[in-house]
Design a protein around this motif. Sequence first.
Motif, PDB file in Angstrom:
ATOM      1  N   GLY A   1       0.771  -1.337  -0.136  1.00  0.00           N
ATOM      2  CA  GLY A   1      -0.144  -0.024  -0.077  1.00  0.00           C
ATOM      3  C   GLY A   1       0.931   1.145  -0.089  1.00  0.00           C
ATOM      4  N   HIS A   2       1.530   1.520   1.120  1.00  0.00           N
ATOM      5  CA  HIS A   2       2.130   2.943   1.239  1.00  0.00           C
ATOM      6  C   HIS A   2       3.005   3.016   0.080  1.00  0.00           C
ATOM      7  CE1 HIS A   2       3.565   6.441   3.654  1.00  0.00           C
ATOM      8  NE2 HIS A   2       4.904   6.114   3.444  1.00  0.00           N
ATOM      9  N   ALA A   3       4.249   2.266  -0.083  1.00  0.00           N
ATOM     10  CA  ALA A   3       5.054   2.293  -1.189  1.00  0.00           C
ATOM     11  C   ALA A   3       4.358   2.578  -2.486  1.00  0.00           C
ATOM     12  CB  ALA A   3       6.019   1.326  -1.166  1.00  0.00           C
ATOM     13  N   LEU A   4       3.647   1.644  -2.725  1.00  0.00           N
ATOM     14  CA  LEU A   4       2.859   1.620  -4.038  1.00  0.00           C
ATOM     15  C   LEU A   4       2.160   3.041  -4.356  1.00  0.00           C
ATOM     16  CD1 LEU A   4       1.124  -1.208  -5.923  1.00  0.00           C
ATOM     17  CD2 LEU A   4       0.002   0.860  -5.923  1.00  0.00           C
ATOM     18  N   ILE A   5       1.117   3.606  -3.469  1.00  0.00           N
ATOM     19  CA  ILE A   5       0.371   4.761  -3.646  1.00  0.00           C
ATOM     20  C   ILE A   5       1.546   5.841  -3.691  1.00  0.00           C
ATOM     21  CG2 ILE A   5      -1.305   6.249  -2.581  1.00  0.00           C
ATOM     22  CD1 ILE A   5      -2.264   3.425  -3.830  1.00  0.00           C
ATOM     23  N   SER A   6       2.431   5.847  -3.035  1.00  0.00           N
ATOM     24  CA  SER A   6       3.448   7.020  -2.957  1.00  0.00           C
ATOM     25  C   SER A   6       4.071   6.942  -4.428  1.00  0.00           C
ATOM     26  CB  SER A   6       4.559   6.714  -1.950  1.00  0.00           C
ATOM     27  OG  SER A   6       4.110   6.900  -0.690  1.00  0.00           O
ATOM     28  N   ASP A   7       4.527   5.707  -4.957  1.00  0.00           N
ATOM     29  CA  ASP A   7       5.069   5.782  -6.269  1.00  0.00           C
ATOM     30  C   ASP A   7       4.194   6.268  -7.156  1.00  0.00           C
ATOM     31  OD1 ASP A   7       7.728   4.597  -5.408  1.00  0.00           O
ATOM     32  OD2 ASP A   7       6.975   2.689  -5.537  1.00  0.00           O
ATOM     33  N   ALA A   8       2.732   5.979  -7.041  1.00  0.00           N
ATOM     34  CA  ALA A   8       1.913   6.519  -8.026  1.00  0.00           C
ATOM     35  C   ALA A   8       1.788   8.055  -8.076  1.00  0.00           C
ATOM     36  CB  ALA A   8       0.682   5.881  -7.731  1.00  0.00           C
TER      37      ALA A   8
END
Length: 239
Positions: free
Chosen positions: A214-221
């Motif tokens: 969640g956190h890393a993926l949404i931040s990357d997005a």
Amino acid sequence: MTRLSVNINKIATLRNARGGNVPNLLQVAKDCELFGAEGITVHPRPDERHIRYRDVYELSEVVTTEFNIEGNPTPEFMRLVGEVRPAQVTLVPDAPDALTSSAGWDVVTHHTFLCDTVAQLREWGIRPSIFVSTDLKQIEAAASVGTTRVELYTEPYAAEYVSRGPEEAIAPFRRAAETALAVGLELNAGHDLSLTNLQFFAEQIPSLAEVSIGHALISDALYLGLQETIRRYRACLGK
């Protein structure tokens, strides 16, 4: 191959910061699936600071891939999952005021409680998963409570991947994965997995059934866009 489940808690955090319905949580969940996510994960907490209980009911109507609900199995949480009947429930021993999940279950100490909880989930047709560390004793105990899967808490891997290097970071997780397989458990993983460390983890743990990110993926997005981000995470999993 390892499935990618996208945790959309952070989308709800952003929405809640201003009220209203921007960004639209349901639309983001559908877009994640459209872009290749094979599951949607949420972790409703008692204070509803991100995912609200109402969100869970609404998401259950639109999610077409695997719906995974994480949380501490309080009576309120169990009523929720009993009504929604997601594909999977991941049991996490969070205190009500926890900022984020920071430890796996002491399955030995909570054996009877987890036996009863897992039995109820299975009666409802829900696949149970128990959040655990790499302590082999806890993984063996998890098998004895009747769960189908365990989810390895991977924050220590992410930290040591940087501080001590990939080989040292992965070593306890290899042993944990081997133990889980030996006692008949399927294996999930989650917490602080990212584009930096995910590919190595997945290559070294070929039995991995699912990652929840969640956190890393949404931040990357925020930088790459949601579609490109999901494409890159899938590529880390060999897809």
